[in-house]
Write a protein that holds these residues in place. Structure first.
Motif, PDB file in Angstrom:
ATOM      1  N   UNK A 143     110.544  49.753  -4.403  1.00 26.80           N
ATOM      2  CA  UNK A 143     111.792  49.874  -5.157  1.00 26.80           C
ATOM      3  C   UNK A 143     112.317  51.309  -5.189  1.00 26.80           C
ATOM      4  N   UNK A 144     111.551  52.252  -4.584  1.00 23.24           N
ATOM      5  CA  UNK A 144     111.990  53.635  -4.518  1.00 23.24           C
ATOM      6  C   UNK A 144     111.387  54.533  -5.575  1.00 23.24           C
ATOM      7  N   UNK A 145     110.604  53.989  -6.489  1.00 16.07           N
ATOM      8  CA  UNK A 145     109.994  54.812  -7.532  1.00 16.07           C
ATOM      9  C   UNK A 145     108.830  55.621  -6.960  1.00 16.07           C
ATOM     10  N   UNK A 146     108.633  56.801  -7.518  1.00 19.40           N
ATOM     11  CA  UNK A 146     107.549  57.691  -7.110  1.00 19.40           C
ATOM     12  C   UNK A 146     106.800  58.120  -8.371  1.00 19.40           C
ATOM     13  N   UNK A 147     105.480  58.021  -8.357  1.00 16.76           N
ATOM     14  CA  UNK A 147     104.680  58.436  -9.511  1.00 16.76           C
ATOM     15  C   UNK A 147     103.445  59.183  -9.035  1.00 16.76           C
ATOM     16  N   UNK A 148     102.999  60.132  -9.877  1.00 21.27           N
ATOM     17  CA  UNK A 148     101.847  60.974  -9.557  1.00 21.27           C
ATOM     18  C   UNK A 148     100.768  60.702 -10.589  1.00 21.27           C
ATOM     19  N   UNK A 149      99.546  60.412 -10.124  1.00 18.61           N
ATOM     20  CA  UNK A 149      98.466  59.998 -11.016  1.00 18.61           C
ATOM     21  C   UNK A 149      97.244  60.901 -10.869  1.00 18.61           C
ATOM     22  N   UNK A 150      96.548  61.089 -11.999  1.00 18.97           N
ATOM     23  CA  UNK A 150      95.238  61.726 -11.999  1.00 18.97           C
ATOM     24  C   UNK A 150      94.181  60.632 -12.153  1.00 18.97           C
ATOM     25  N   UNK A 151      92.909  61.027 -12.156  1.00 13.90           N
ATOM     26  CA  UNK A 151      91.826  60.047 -12.220  1.00 13.90           C
ATOM     27  C   UNK A 151      91.449  59.746 -13.672  1.00 13.90           C
ATOM     28  N   UNK A 199      96.754  53.720 -16.869  1.00 14.86           N
ATOM     29  CA  UNK A 199      97.835  53.410 -15.943  1.00 14.86           C
ATOM     30  C   UNK A 199      98.949  54.440 -15.977  1.00 14.86           C
ATOM     31  N   UNK A 200      98.960  55.341 -16.962  1.00  7.65           N
ATOM     32  CA  UNK A 200     100.112  56.217 -17.185  1.00  7.65           C
ATOM     33  C   UNK A 200     100.123  57.379 -16.194  1.00  7.65           C
ATOM     34  N   UNK A 201     101.227  57.591 -15.471  1.00 12.69           N
ATOM     35  CA  UNK A 201     101.293  58.698 -14.506  1.00 12.69           C
ATOM     36  C   UNK A 201     101.473  60.042 -15.190  1.00 12.69           C
ATOM     37  N   UNK A 202     101.139  61.115 -14.464  1.00 13.05           N
ATOM     38  CA  UNK A 202     101.361  62.475 -14.950  1.00 13.05           C
ATOM     39  C   UNK A 202     102.846  62.815 -14.925  1.00 13.05           C
ATOM     40  N   UNK A 203     103.517  62.340 -13.891  1.00 12.50           N
ATOM     41  CA  UNK A 203     104.958  62.521 -13.766  1.00 12.50           C
ATOM     42  C   UNK A 203     105.482  61.432 -12.852  1.00 12.50           C
ATOM     43  N   UNK A 204     106.775  61.161 -12.919  1.00 17.10           N
ATOM     44  CA  UNK A 204     107.313  60.055 -12.140  1.00 17.10           C
ATOM     45  C   UNK A 204     108.823  60.199 -12.008  1.00 17.10           C
ATOM     46  N   UNK A 205     109.378  59.427 -11.082  1.00 15.19           N
ATOM     47  CA  UNK A 205     110.827  59.332 -10.891  1.00 15.19           C
ATOM     48  C   UNK A 205     111.147  57.857 -10.701  1.00 15.19           C
ATOM     49  N   UNK A 206     112.022  57.334 -11.554  1.00 13.23           N
ATOM     50  CA  UNK A 206     112.366  55.923 -11.468  1.00 13.23           C
ATOM     51  C   UNK A 206     113.470  55.705 -10.431  1.00 13.23           C
ATOM     52  N   UNK A 207     113.570  54.491  -9.865  1.00 12.34           N
ATOM     53  CA  UNK A 207     114.610  54.223  -8.886  1.00 12.34           C
ATOM     54  C   UNK A 207     115.978  54.142  -9.536  1.00 12.34           C
ATOM     55  N   UNK A 208     117.057  54.374  -8.753  1.00 13.97           N
ATOM     56  CA  UNK A 208     117.015  54.717  -7.335  1.00 13.97           C
ATOM     57  C   UNK A 208     116.790  56.212  -7.130  1.00 13.97           C
ATOM     58  N   UNK A 209     116.060  56.560  -6.096  1.00 13.95           N
ATOM     59  CA  UNK A 209     115.889  57.967  -5.760  1.00 13.95           C
ATOM     60  C   UNK A 209     115.620  58.078  -4.264  1.00 13.95           C
ATOM     61  N   UNK A 210     115.788  59.266  -3.738  1.00  9.99           N
ATOM     62  CA  UNK A 210     115.558  59.524  -2.320  1.00  9.99           C
ATOM     63  C   UNK A 210     114.371  60.462  -2.163  1.00  9.99           C
ATOM     64  N   UNK A 211     113.671  60.333  -1.032  1.00  4.49           N
ATOM     65  CA  UNK A 211     112.524  61.192  -0.745  1.00  4.49           C
ATOM     66  C   UNK A 211     112.763  61.890   0.582  1.00  4.49           C
ATOM     67  N   UNK A 212     112.775  63.214   0.546  1.00  6.95           N
ATOM     68  CA  UNK A 212     112.917  64.020   1.762  1.00  6.95           C
ATOM     69  C   UNK A 212     111.628  64.792   1.986  1.00  6.95           C
TER      70      UNK A 212
END
Length: 230
Positions: A32-40, A44-57
């Motif tokens: 769906x275009x979402x990006x999330x960054x997780x630690x161990x 389930x909660x990410x450290x940071x994230x971007x909800x859709x819509x978004x672009x990745x370069x």
């Protein structure tokens, strides 16, 4: 679904700024275009994230001009211009997998029956309530019950057997989406469950969501066996 395990740092650039220093992390990119960054940790909660819509370069950088140690920079940007800038120093592992269409959550028997019974006895929520429909479809999943109150205002109802914070968060997401619909807005929320945890009740009430405790036997028309004075 794309999963990347990498030694990376993350910078959020937007209304505020936030920085995650270099460490090993999991980067999850969904269809769906979402990006999330997780630690161990953190469940389930990410450290940071971007909800859709978004672009990745993606682009390659040279660290201090040294061609032997290239850095990979991912710039994740949403329509508001907010960015996640992920700098990858070392890529440990990467996996891409097509999960296909998800059938959605299948409720257990009691929870599904609660929804059916509440729809049949919608006035349990208050005098003058009228059912619009069960399983009202949205882009992020079906709302258990959509109805109108005595004033004609739209109400979204999330039903759980045991109501926790996750259920409140789920209803909050539905309300945010439904309130974008000019035909339905403004949409209020009701969190209904047989048992509601105190933390969930506090969060719901803080967000203007009304909590209703459901009596399963009463909805089924079964008299309580508790002793009564009259």
């Amino acid at each position: 679904m794309r999963l990347v395990i990498a030694h990376c740092s993350v910078d959020y650039v937007g209304r505020l700024s936030a920085h995650l220093p270099m460490a090993d992390r999991l980067i999850m990119i969904k269809a769906d275009g979402s990006v999330s960054i997780h630690a161990d940790d953190r469940a389930y909660k990410p450290l940071n994230w971007m909800t859709p819509p978004c672009t990745v370069k993606e682009m390659t950088l040279d660290e201090d001009g040294d061609q032997q140690t290239p850095l990979i920079l991912w710039v994740v940007e949403n329509p508001k211009g907010e960015q996640l800038r992920i700098t990858i120093q070392k890529l440990h592992h990467e996996l891409s997998w097509e999960l296909g269409e998800d059938p959605g959550l299948v409720k257990d028997g009691v929870e599904a029956h609660l929804q059916e019974l509440l729809a049949e006895h919608i006035d349990t929520l208050g005098e003058g309530y009228r059912l619009i429909r069960r399983e009202y479809p949205t882009a992020i999943g079906p709302v258990d019950i959509l109805c109108r109150d005595e004033t004609g205002a739209t109400v979204a109802v999330e039903i759980k057997r045991r109501g926790g914070i996750d259920g409140v968060e789920q209803l909050t997401r539905y309300l945010e989406l439904l309130n974008r619909d000019d035909v339905l807005a403004p949409v209020q929320g009701i969190f209904a469950a047989q048992q509601i945890k105190p933390q969930a009740r506090t969060l719901a009430e803080d967000r203007g969501i009304r909590c209703v405790t459901l009596d399963y036997d009463a909805l089924r028309g079964i008299e309580s066996d508790e002793l009564r004075l009259f």
